[in-house]
Design a protein around this motif. Structure first.
Motif: not given
Length: 212
Positions: A187-212
Motif C-alpha cells: 500500500l505504501e508503494r501504491m501511495q508513492k506511485m500514485s502521487r505523481p498523478f495527483g492521487t491520494t491513497i489513505r491507508i486504513e489498516g490493511e486497505k487503501g482508500i481513494i476518495e473521489v
C-alpha cells in the motif's frame, strides 16, 4: 534535456476512440483495457504514450481504463472523475506451471527435445536466481474495488494481494490477501506511485482508500 518521450499513434487513437464512442452508445458501462509492457525509464512508471492514450480513452467516453502487461504494480490516476489503473500487477501468476512449450523455447535456453518443462524453468531462471522467481515485486498485487453511485465514481478500495513469492513452484502464484508488513509495503508503494498523478491513497489498516 536528454530523455525518453513517446506518443501514441494518432491514427490508432482516432480509430479506437471511434469504437469507444460506439460502445458508449450501446452499453451502460464502458471499460477499456490495454496490454502494454513499455515503461518510462523505470518499470513502475508507465510510458508517456500509455498515459496519453489512457486519458484519450476517457475523453472518448470510457468509464475507466485498466492497464496490464508489465507484471508489476503501477500508480492509479483519477482523470475527470474516472479511474485509470495503470497496472495492478499479476492476479494469478502460475508462469512456471505450464505443462507444454514449443520447441523453440527449449532451444533458446540451450536445451533439447529430451528435456522437460521443469528443466526449462530451472534453466531459464538459473535455479530461481533471476527473472520472475527472483523478484518479489512480481508477486505483490492489488485488488481494486470501485464504488459507483448514480454512475459516478465515489471511491476505490485497494486490497493488497500476495502471491506467495517464497513458496515452492507448485504453490506460488495464487492470490491471497496480504497481511502485516507485506500489506503495508504494498500500500505504501501504491501511495508513492500514485502521487505523481495527483492521487491520494489513505491507508486504513490493511486497505487503501481513494476518495473521489
Amino acid at each position: 534535456t536528454p530523455g525518453l518521450h513517446t506518443d501514441p499513434n494518432s491514427h490508432d487513437v482516432e480509430e479506437i476512440a471511434k469504437w469507444i464512442k460506439d460502445a458508449r452508445r450501446q452499453a451502460d458501462w464502458v471499460f477499456y483495457t490495454l496490454h502494454a509492457h513499455e515503461a518510462h525509464l523505470e518499470r513502475e512508471v508507465p510510458a508517456e504514450f500509455v498515459v496519453k492514450f489512457a486519458r484519450a480513452c476517457i475523453d472518448a467516453g470510457a468509464d475507466g481504463f485498466i492497464g496490464h502487461g508489465p507484471h508489476v504494480l503501477r500508480g492509479i490516476e483519477i482523470y475527470k472523475g474516472k479511474p485509470i489503473l495503470y497496472s495492478l500487477g499479476n492476479f494469478i501468476f502460475q508462469n512456471d506451471l505450464i505443462k507444454k512449450h514449443p520447441q523453440d523455447i527449449y532451444q533458446r535456453t540451450g536445451l533439447s527435445f529430451d528435456n522437460t518443462p521443469a528443466d526449462m524453468y530451472d534453466t531459464r531462471s538459473k535455479q530461481g536466481t533471476v527473472s520472475f522467481p527472483a523478484d518479489v515485486a512480481y508477486w505483490e498485487s492489488v485488488l481494486a474495488v470501485m464504488d459507483y453511485e448514480n454512475g459516478a465514481l465515489r471511491a476505490v478500495d485497494l486490497y493488497p494481494l500476495y502471491l506467495g513469492w517464497e513458496k515452492p513452484r507448485s504453490q506460488r502464484g495464487r492470490p491471497m490477501l496480504a497481511r502485516g508488513e507485506i500489506a503495508a509495503r504494498i500500500l505504501e508503494r501504491m501511495q508513492k506511485m500514485s502521487r505523481p498523478f495527483g492521487t491520494t491513497i489513505r491507508i486504513e489498516g490493511e486497505k487503501g482508500i481513494i476518495e473521489v
